[in-house]
Design an enzyme around this catalytic site. Structure first.
Site, short mmCIF file in Angstrom:
data_model
loop_
_atom_site.label_atom_id
_atom_site.label_comp_id
_atom_site.label_asym_id
_atom_site.label_seq_id
_atom_site.Cartn_x
_atom_site.Cartn_y
_atom_site.Cartn_z
N GLU A 133 0.83 -1.21 0.00
CA GLU A 133 0.00 0.00 0.00
C GLU A 133 0.86 1.26 0.00
OE1 GLU A 133 -1.73 1.98 2.96
OE2 GLU A 133 -3.18 2.88 1.60
N THR A 186 -5.04 11.09 -2.04
CA THR A 186 -4.64 10.93 -0.64
C THR A 186 -3.41 11.77 -0.33
OG1 THR A 186 -5.54 8.71 -0.61
CG2 THR A 186 -3.94 9.22 1.09
N1 HSE Z 1 -5.22 7.74 7.56
C1 HSE Z 1 -5.09 8.00 6.15
C2 HSE Z 1 -5.42 9.45 5.88
C3 HSE Z 1 -6.03 7.11 5.39
O1 HSE Z 1 -6.40 9.93 6.42
O2 HSE Z 1 -4.68 10.10 5.14
C4 HSE Z 1 -5.91 7.24 3.90
O3 HSE Z 1 -4.80 6.61 3.40
#
Ligand code: HSE
Length: 311
Positions: A133, A186
């Protein structure tokens, strides 16, 4: 030695769960990634194809989250010279905040492990799936990967060592996830976050996380409801999601225990004490977004307590 082919599935997941940025996540039922694994005709792990998505995902093993995770595991097991072929079927939206790359990485590692007779436990596979990932967003965190692999609600004490535990899931707990069809990367959603947290917010968020965990152990929905409030990440990311606060108000007025952003967004989620409330919220938010011309998908499900499985 000839090995039989097989099929595996890894579910989508909701990371952060309002109060545990990068350290809390749960798996849902329905969307996820499926992988078919078979013997190949040349040494190494190769990707035969990626189906079910219009987005062009890499089919080069080292650049694909499933391929990379599977290959790292093959190396670890000493099977890197074996000929293996995988085919990936995306049964969930990509870039949605539902852990699409995590589900791929989990399915990749899990498929390879099953193909070679399941020498590792799910907990032992976690590292390989996180490695897979990581090539998607460059960050090392298991809040999507761990629930997708192991199921349930997972709390991570330390991402580096992947020290994590499964929390109890109160019977009847449902989630409603709404995925507005907009794109949020992201990497970008992480980049806008401030590096610092005020002492006041740290205290508040710690109290909320503690109460949330206590609520799960005590099956106390009132504690869960009082604690599901993100004072750190949500205020910074809400601007990325159209009509976020209108959706939140609507979900809470329908009786949600809590409402926040799923992972890095754009999906949002409501935790609910039963399926009826979750269905009602799904209908209402679907209409709210549709009226604004925003296409969306609704996923209503129990918390998935199984995680990845072999067919
Ligand atoms: N914890 C991570 C974020 C989840 O909020 O960026 C997404 O990859």
């Amino acid at each position: 030695m000839s090995r039989p082919g097989l099929k595996v599935f890894a579910p989508a997941s909701v990371a952060n769960v309002a109060v545990g940025y990068d350290i809390l996540g749960f798996a849902i039922e329905g969307p996820g990634d499926e992988i078919i694994i078979n013997e190949g005709n040349r040494p190494g792990l190769h990707i035969k194809g990626v189906r079910g998505t219009t987005k062009k995902l890499p089919t080069e093993t080292e650049k694909n989250t499933a391929g990379y995770a599977g290959l790292q595991l093959m190396k670890h097991l000493g099977y890197e010279k074996e000929a293996v072929e995988i085919e990936i079927f995306k049964k969930m939206p990509f870039g949605s905040g539902l852990g699409s790359s995590a589900a791929s990485a989990v399915a990749g590692a899990f498929a390879v492990n099953e193909f070679f007779g399941a020498p590792l436990t799910k907990k032992e596979l976690l590292r390989f799936a996180v490695e897979g990932e990581q090539i998607a967003d460059g960050a090392w965190h298991a809040d999507n990967v761990a629930p997708s692999l192991m199921g349930g609600i997972i709390l991570i004490r330390d991402n580096e060592s992947l020290d994590c535990i499964k929390l109890p899931v109160p019977t009847g707990l449902y989630s409603c996830v709404i995925y507005p069809h907009i794109s949020i990367l992201t990497k970008e959603s992480r980049a806008i976050l401030s590096d610092t947290v005020s002492l006041q917010n740290h205290i508040k968020q710690n109290g909320n996380l503690g109460y949330f965990v206590a609520g799960l152990y005590r099956t106390d929905l009132d504690l869960i409801q009082r604690s599901l409030e993100d004072v750190i990440i949500e205020p910074q990311r809400a601007q990325l999601i159209p009509h976020f606060y209108e959706m939140k108000e609507a979900a809470l007025s329908e009786g949600a225990l809590g409402f926040s952003i799923s992972g890095a967004g754009p999906s949002v989620f409501a935790l609910c004490q039963n399926s009826l409330i979750a269905e009602n919220i799904g209908e209402r938010l679907n209409k709210l977004l549709s009226d604004q011309g925003i296409e969306n998908d609704v996923f209503v499900s129990k918390i998935n307590t199984e995680g990845a499985y072999k067919y």
